[in-house]
Scaffold this motif. Structure first.
Motif, mmCIF file in Angstrom:
data_model
loop_
_atom_site.group_PDB
_atom_site.id
_atom_site.type_symbol
_atom_site.label_atom_id
_atom_site.label_comp_id
_atom_site.label_asym_id
_atom_site.label_seq_id
_atom_site.Cartn_x
_atom_site.Cartn_y
_atom_site.Cartn_z
ATOM 1 N N HIS A 1 0.816 -1.219 0.000
ATOM 2 C CA HIS A 1 0.000 0.000 0.000
ATOM 3 C C HIS A 1 0.847 1.266 0.000
ATOM 4 O O HIS A 1 0.644 2.154 -0.846
ATOM 5 C CB HIS A 1 -0.917 0.013 1.229
ATOM 6 N N ALA B 1 2.965 1.942 -3.192
ATOM 7 C CA ALA B 1 2.098 2.221 -4.339
ATOM 8 C C ALA B 1 1.494 3.618 -4.234
ATOM 9 O O ALA B 1 1.433 4.354 -5.227
ATOM 10 C CB ALA B 1 1.000 1.169 -4.434
ATOM 11 N N LEU B 2 1.055 3.999 -3.047
ATOM 12 C CA LEU B 2 0.484 5.338 -2.871
ATOM 13 C C LEU B 2 1.553 6.411 -3.044
ATOM 14 O O LEU B 2 1.310 7.447 -3.678
ATOM 15 C CB LEU B 2 -0.155 5.454 -1.483
ATOM 16 N N GLY C 1 4.185 6.299 -4.853
ATOM 17 C CA GLY C 1 4.672 6.385 -6.226
ATOM 18 C C GLY C 1 3.604 6.699 -7.248
ATOM 19 O O GLY C 1 3.915 6.800 -8.443
ATOM 20 N N HIS C 2 2.363 6.854 -6.830
ATOM 21 C CA HIS C 2 1.277 7.074 -7.791
ATOM 22 C C HIS C 2 1.200 8.554 -8.172
ATOM 23 O O HIS C 2 1.057 9.414 -7.300
ATOM 24 C CB HIS C 2 -0.061 6.621 -7.202
ATOM 25 N N PRO C 3 1.250 8.868 -9.471
ATOM 26 C CA PRO C 3 1.269 10.276 -9.873
ATOM 27 C C PRO C 3 -0.079 10.980 -9.754
ATOM 28 O O PRO C 3 -0.135 12.214 -9.791
ATOM 29 C CB PRO C 3 1.697 10.205 -11.347
ATOM 30 N N GLY C 4 -1.164 10.207 -9.589
ATOM 31 C CA GLY C 4 -2.488 10.818 -9.604
ATOM 32 C C GLY C 4 -3.071 11.103 -8.244
ATOM 33 O O GLY C 4 -4.200 11.608 -8.146
ATOM 34 N N ASP D 1 2.332 -2.954 -8.226
ATOM 35 C CA ASP D 1 1.772 -2.472 -9.484
ATOM 36 C C ASP D 1 0.268 -2.711 -9.538
ATOM 37 O O ASP D 1 -0.494 -1.860 -10.000
ATOM 38 C CB ASP D 1 2.450 -3.163 -10.668
ATOM 39 N N GLY E 1 -1.466 -0.169 -7.547
ATOM 40 C CA GLY E 1 -1.520 1.090 -8.289
ATOM 41 C C GLY E 1 -2.684 1.114 -9.264
ATOM 42 O O GLY E 1 -3.357 2.148 -9.437
ATOM 43 N N HIS E 2 -2.961 -0.036 -9.907
ATOM 44 C CA HIS E 2 -4.108 -0.122 -10.806
ATOM 45 C C HIS E 2 -5.424 -0.030 -10.031
ATOM 46 O O HIS E 2 -6.418 0.503 -10.538
ATOM 47 C CB HIS E 2 -4.051 -1.419 -11.605
ATOM 48 N N VAL F 1 -5.790 1.803 -7.373
ATOM 49 C CA VAL F 1 -5.925 3.243 -7.142
ATOM 50 C C VAL F 1 -6.504 3.913 -8.387
ATOM 51 O O VAL F 1 -7.401 4.764 -8.295
ATOM 52 C CB VAL F 1 -4.571 3.863 -6.763
ATOM 53 N N ASP F 2 -6.000 3.534 -9.561
ATOM 54 C CA ASP F 2 -6.558 4.056 -10.814
ATOM 55 C C ASP F 2 -8.059 3.798 -10.887
ATOM 56 O O ASP F 2 -8.839 4.663 -11.313
ATOM 57 C CB ASP F 2 -5.888 3.402 -12.023
#
Length: 310
Positions: free
Chosen positions: A16, A19-20, A22-25, A249, A252-253, A255-256
């Motif tokens: 978690h 991923a959070l 490193g997430h650009p959004g 990864d 991260g998806h 999160v998307d």
């Protein structure tokens, strides 16, 4: 979107948080945990604040990612949803049907986005493969074996009290269901039998007329561990591809997916209502194990609704 992390265990630290961060959004807004020293350490590793109260973190964010044991997840997820925060949950969403229903109802009442992180539903060629199979008709039967070696190795998850109590049925069973239900349809009956260790065998009748058999375990020998899914029907025999993506990864998806659901107002297939359905099936399987009977399942009571932005 500002997302706060609730939890500091191995899954939070290894999946978690990175991923959070490193997430650009999204903006990784902070960490809360039941052990303040662990929260401070994890927060410092990613340059974010540590919170001394879950409610303070909830008040400061648009969404929460929850990496807690299921019984603790249910409590804070309900509080976060009632505060109008989007939810990125882990499986199972709760250990009882009433708690899972309260989460789903709070999401519905507040018109929130929610995503439950079933790892194989996010990322890799398996996602496209699953969509292709779900679009086909004429499935006859399926076999899913999801055998883990958590209790037969030095896994960091072996000491988890809830896994020791509830076993593979509740830890791995949700993953298997997340693959079977989209392809074969909802479960209408379940029969469960015990195997060695915490191994559980499930036979599920599906709404489309197909049946499936599943074996889940956390006590498999390491040499026997692995995941396999085989579908058989009018389209022939189709097997789950071996290639996946690392959990970071995949998260991260997820999160998307939460961002997309919040932006579009369209519920994600792996939302809190689906998480509730999985808990209903697991509870029925647990009853089947205890009583030695086939348990019928009624149709889900919670329907997805449109989402509003936080």
């Amino acid at each position: 979107m500002r997302i706060g992390l609730l939890g500091t265990g191995p899954w939070a630290r290894g999946v978690h948080a990175p991923a959070l961060a490193g997430h650009p959004g999204v903006e990784f807004a902070g960490v809360w945990g039941r052990r303040p020293e662990a929260a401070a350490e994890l927060a410092a590793a990613h340059g974010v604040p540590a919170y001394d109260s879950a409610d303070k973190l909830i008040a400061d964010v648009d969404a929460v990612a929850v990496a807690l044991a299921p019984q603790a997840q249910a409590e804070v997820a309900i509080r976060a949803a009632e505060a109008g925060r989007h939810l990125l949950l882990d499986k199972p969403v709760a250990l009882t049907v009433p708690e899972a229903r309260r989460i789903a109802d709070a999401v519905t009442a507040n018109r929130l986005a929610s995503v439950v992180f079933f790892t194989l539903r996010f990322g890799g060629e398996r996602v496209g493969w699953l969509a292709e199979q779900a679009a086909r008709d004429g499935w006859f039967t399926a076999r899913c074996d999801w055998l883990g070696a958590v209790f037969t190795t030095d896994s960091p998850y072996a000491a988890s009290p809830w896994r020791q109590e509830k076993g593979a049925l509740w830890d791995i069973g949700p993953h298997a269901l997340s693959l079977l239900l989209p392809v074969l349809g909802d479960a209408v009956s379940v029969t469960a039998a015990a195997g060695p260790g915490d191994t559980t065998h499930l036979v599920i009748g599906h709404a489309g007329g197909a049946s499936s058999s599943t074996a889940v375990s956390l006590t498999a020998p390491p040499q026997a561990a692995g995941v396999a899914l085989e579908l058989r029907g009018e389209a022939g025999v189709h097997r789950l591809p071996d290639q996946g993506v690392p959990p970071v990864d995949a998260f991260g998806h997820a999160v998307d997916a939460l961002l997309a659901a919040a932006d579009s107002g369209t519920p994600h297939p792996c939302d809190a209502a689906f998480g509730l359905r999985v808990v209903e099936i697991l509870a029925a399987a647990e009853h089947s194990l205890a009583e030695g009977v086939t348990v019928p399942l009624s149709a889900p009571a919670t329907a997805p609704v449109a989402v509003t932005e936080a």
